[in-house]
Design a protein around this motif. Sequence first.
Motif, PDB file in Angstrom:
ATOM      1  N   ILE A   1     -12.122   8.374  12.999  1.00 35.78           N
ATOM      2  CA  ILE A   1     -12.418   7.134  13.305  1.00 35.78           C
ATOM      3  C   ILE A   1     -12.764   6.045  12.275  1.00 35.78           C
ATOM      4  O   ILE A   1     -12.167   5.122  12.284  1.00 35.78           O
ATOM      5  CB  ILE A   1     -13.571   7.071  14.486  1.00 35.78           C
ATOM      6  N   ILE A   2     -13.629   6.557  11.403  1.00 28.08           N
ATOM      7  CA  ILE A   2     -14.056   5.807  10.328  1.00 28.08           C
ATOM      8  C   ILE A   2     -13.032   5.433   9.579  1.00 28.08           C
ATOM      9  O   ILE A   2     -12.659   4.278   9.169  1.00 28.08           O
ATOM     10  CB  ILE A   2     -15.161   6.511   9.388  1.00 28.08           C
ATOM     11  N   GLY A   3     -11.952   6.275   9.201  1.00 29.69           N
ATOM     12  CA  GLY A   3     -10.680   6.137   8.306  1.00 29.69           C
ATOM     13  C   GLY A   3      -9.798   5.157   8.867  1.00 29.69           C
ATOM     14  O   GLY A   3      -9.237   4.338   8.291  1.00 29.69           O
ATOM     15  N   ALA A   4      -9.705   5.258  10.517  1.00 34.45           N
ATOM     16  CA  ALA A   4      -8.925   4.493  11.206  1.00 34.45           C
ATOM     17  C   ALA A   4      -9.395   2.873  11.234  1.00 34.45           C
ATOM     18  O   ALA A   4      -8.715   2.055  10.986  1.00 34.45           O
ATOM     19  CB  ALA A   4      -8.379   4.741  12.488  1.00 34.45           C
ATOM     20  N   VAL A   5     -10.889   3.075  11.359  1.00 35.96           N
ATOM     21  CA  VAL A   5     -11.576   1.489  11.182  1.00 35.96           C
ATOM     22  C   VAL A   5     -11.445   1.019   9.955  1.00 35.96           C
ATOM     23  O   VAL A   5     -10.686  -0.307   9.804  1.00 35.96           O
ATOM     24  CB  VAL A   5     -12.836   1.793  11.886  1.00 35.96           C
ATOM     25  N   CYS A   6     -11.639   1.607   8.815  1.00 37.89           N
ATOM     26  CA  CYS A   6     -11.605   1.183   7.400  1.00 37.89           C
ATOM     27  C   CYS A   6      -9.898   0.714   7.209  1.00 37.89           C
ATOM     28  O   CYS A   6      -9.754  -0.166   6.542  1.00 37.89           O
ATOM     29  CB  CYS A   6     -11.898   2.242   6.579  1.00 37.89           C
TER      30      CYS A   6
ATOM     31  N   GLY B   1      -7.872  -0.367   9.142  1.00 41.37           N
ATOM     32  CA  GLY B   1      -7.477  -1.626   9.994  1.00 41.37           C
ATOM     33  C   GLY B   1      -7.987  -3.111   9.215  1.00 41.37           C
ATOM     34  O   GLY B   1      -7.570  -3.784   9.154  1.00 41.37           O
ATOM     35  N   PHE B   2      -9.236  -2.649   8.586  1.00 42.41           N
ATOM     36  CA  PHE B   2      -9.838  -3.748   7.750  1.00 42.41           C
ATOM     37  C   PHE B   2      -8.949  -3.603   6.387  1.00 42.41           C
ATOM     38  O   PHE B   2      -8.878  -4.943   5.658  1.00 42.41           O
ATOM     39  CB  PHE B   2     -11.210  -3.323   7.276  1.00 42.41           C
ATOM     40  N   GLY B   3      -8.252  -2.748   6.101  1.00 44.49           N
ATOM     41  CA  GLY B   3      -7.376  -2.884   4.895  1.00 44.49           C
ATOM     42  C   GLY B   3      -6.110  -3.728   5.377  1.00 44.49           C
ATOM     43  O   GLY B   3      -5.608  -4.551   4.798  1.00 44.49           O
ATOM     44  N   ALA B   4      -5.674  -3.422   6.331  1.00 44.46           N
ATOM     45  CA  ALA B   4      -4.405  -4.493   7.032  1.00 44.46           C
ATOM     46  C   ALA B   4      -4.806  -5.781   7.270  1.00 44.46           C
ATOM     47  O   ALA B   4      -4.141  -6.735   6.919  1.00 44.46           O
ATOM     48  CB  ALA B   4      -4.073  -3.745   8.462  1.00 44.46           C
ATOM     49  N   LEU B   5      -6.318  -5.982   7.737  1.00 47.51           N
ATOM     50  CA  LEU B   5      -6.731  -7.293   7.849  1.00 47.51           C
ATOM     51  C   LEU B   5      -6.527  -8.220   6.356  1.00 47.51           C
ATOM     52  O   LEU B   5      -6.484  -9.237   6.254  1.00 47.51           O
ATOM     53  CB  LEU B   5      -8.024  -7.368   8.467  1.00 47.51           C
ATOM     54  N   HIS B   6      -7.248  -7.432   5.397  1.00 43.94           N
ATOM     55  CA  HIS B   6      -7.087  -7.989   3.950  1.00 43.94           C
ATOM     56  C   HIS B   6      -5.814  -8.386   3.543  1.00 43.94           C
ATOM     57  O   HIS B   6      -5.807  -9.565   3.221  1.00 43.94           O
ATOM     58  CB  HIS B   6      -7.812  -6.737   3.001  1.00 43.94           C
ATOM     59  N   GLY B   7      -4.746  -7.535   3.859  1.00 45.14           N
ATOM     60  CA  GLY B   7      -3.516  -8.006   3.605  1.00 45.14           C
ATOM     61  C   GLY B   7      -2.960  -9.366   4.541  1.00 45.14           C
ATOM     62  O   GLY B   7      -2.331 -10.210   3.767  1.00 45.14           O
ATOM     63  N   PHE B   8      -3.528  -9.557   5.637  1.00 44.25           N
ATOM     64  CA  PHE B   8      -3.329 -10.681   6.244  1.00 44.25           C
ATOM     65  C   PHE B   8      -4.060 -11.769   5.765  1.00 44.25           C
ATOM     66  O   PHE B   8      -3.585 -13.122   5.679  1.00 44.25           O
ATOM     67  CB  PHE B   8      -3.641 -10.321   7.994  1.00 44.25           C
TER      68      PHE B   8
ATOM     69  N   GLY C   1      -8.428   2.727   4.151  1.00 42.57           N
ATOM     70  CA  GLY C   1      -8.890   3.929   4.602  1.00 42.57           C
ATOM     71  C   GLY C   1      -9.749   4.594   3.542  1.00 42.57           C
ATOM     72  O   GLY C   1     -10.840   5.235   3.969  1.00 42.57           O
ATOM     73  N   CYS C   2      -9.030   4.890   2.567  1.00 39.13           N
ATOM     74  CA  CYS C   2      -9.527   5.710   1.680  1.00 39.13           C
ATOM     75  C   CYS C   2     -10.770   5.250   0.831  1.00 39.13           C
ATOM     76  O   CYS C   2     -11.962   5.995   0.869  1.00 39.13           O
ATOM     77  CB  CYS C   2      -8.666   5.995   0.328  1.00 39.13           C
ATOM     78  N   ILE C   3     -10.774   4.049   0.560  1.00 43.00           N
ATOM     79  CA  ILE C   3     -12.011   3.340  -0.060  1.00 43.00           C
ATOM     80  C   ILE C   3     -13.199   3.274   0.980  1.00 43.00           C
ATOM     81  O   ILE C   3     -14.498   3.794   0.676  1.00 43.00           O
ATOM     82  CB  ILE C   3     -11.727   1.733  -0.670  1.00 43.00           C
ATOM     83  N   GLY C   4     -12.945   2.850   2.272  1.00 40.48           N
ATOM     84  CA  GLY C   4     -13.961   2.822   3.274  1.00 40.48           C
ATOM     85  C   GLY C   4     -14.588   4.445   3.210  1.00 40.48           C
ATOM     86  O   GLY C   4     -15.734   4.399   3.662  1.00 40.48           O
ATOM     87  N   VAL C   5     -13.889   5.339   3.695  1.00 38.73           N
ATOM     88  CA  VAL C   5     -14.315   6.668   4.021  1.00 38.73           C
ATOM     89  C   VAL C   5     -15.094   7.253   2.731  1.00 38.73           C
ATOM     90  O   VAL C   5     -16.183   7.910   2.946  1.00 38.73           O
ATOM     91  CB  VAL C   5     -13.138   7.662   4.061  1.00 38.73           C
TER      92      VAL C   5
END
Length: 368
Positions: A11-16, A18-25, A40-44
């Motif tokens: 779940i943590i990886g998926a959430v992070c 998602g924030f990685g995708a938001l950064h690109g947006f 995902g990797c940086i967040g985890v």
Amino acid sequence: MANGSVTFWIIIGAVCAGFGALHGFLFQDGPSVIGMIYGGCIGVLAIAYERGVCFAGYRERLRRLPTLAYFAAAETSLLVVILAAKLVTGAVMWTLGVSEKTLTEAVTPKWSSIPYAMVVSALIIAALRVRDLIGGETFINLVLGRYHRPVSEERVFLFLDLVGSTAYAERHGDLAAQDLLKAVFAAIAEPVRRHRGQVDDYVGDQVIISWPLARGVEQARCVACVFAIRQTLIRDRRAWIARFGLVPEVRAALHGGSVVTAEVGVDRHKIAYFGDVINATARLEGLCREAGRSVLISDAVLSRLPALPEGIEAEALGPQRLRGRSGIMTVHALAESRRLQAVGEAGGRAGADLDDGLAMPGLAARAG
């Protein structure tokens, strides 16, 4: 959902991600798979550091600093972890040929990504700390608003009480007693998670744990949890004796039935249970001392169990009048069989020094 569980980290990886995708947006041409992998990797890795999975000793030393110094050191450390995570992730992706960038470009963070990663990490960490404070299941229920309106449901309650904590406080002081309670509460957390219970409250030296009734009686989880806690304390007897001069012992009462569950509070919200079951469980725990038994269970719960866990035996105590109640409750005492008890005690004694007479269960004071 425990911190060490696979589900938690997925779940943590998926959430992070998602924030990685938001950064690109927000800052680039749009969401990308590469951005999600970085996120995902940086967040985890950042959350793993914050949760003490790595560098736990360093984080413990930070916590001893004064508040302002701790805040500055913690934020600086988090920044270093994020930069290191970016470097490691970029290097791995470049090595595998996933990234078309040069090695320098792959490991060098953009200036926009640093404050973004700090803010996102802070938000996730704050949410996890609130979750830790009120409990994972309670946190989810509050977020979903499940109990905005009172709900009638059936639950199993386990009241655990630390034996002799008052005497220990009188002998060693309140700070020492609090240290003992903190250690005991930490020790029982893993068995509770493993048996899918939730800690609802701490009241002095008492812990209140509960399950939805179907989950609690399935595979006799509520009973297995009690004896897993007792075995955990016995197994670590050498560490308890070295630190506190005793092996903690708990009294436990199991009862269940229909309760009303509701979200209460204005400035501080919590999920509370209302009904006779709560009071009856507390009275049943008080009966442990009078009956000279460590674990009691009501017939209302025992009769719903498919079977008792292997090695656990029940002894009928018959109808009992609980203090402060006019009604009668049929009660049973639970205990390990002699074989299981011998195995647990043998494991707990392994490597312990028994000659000083301090290895007996219970809150015996250190000799002298």
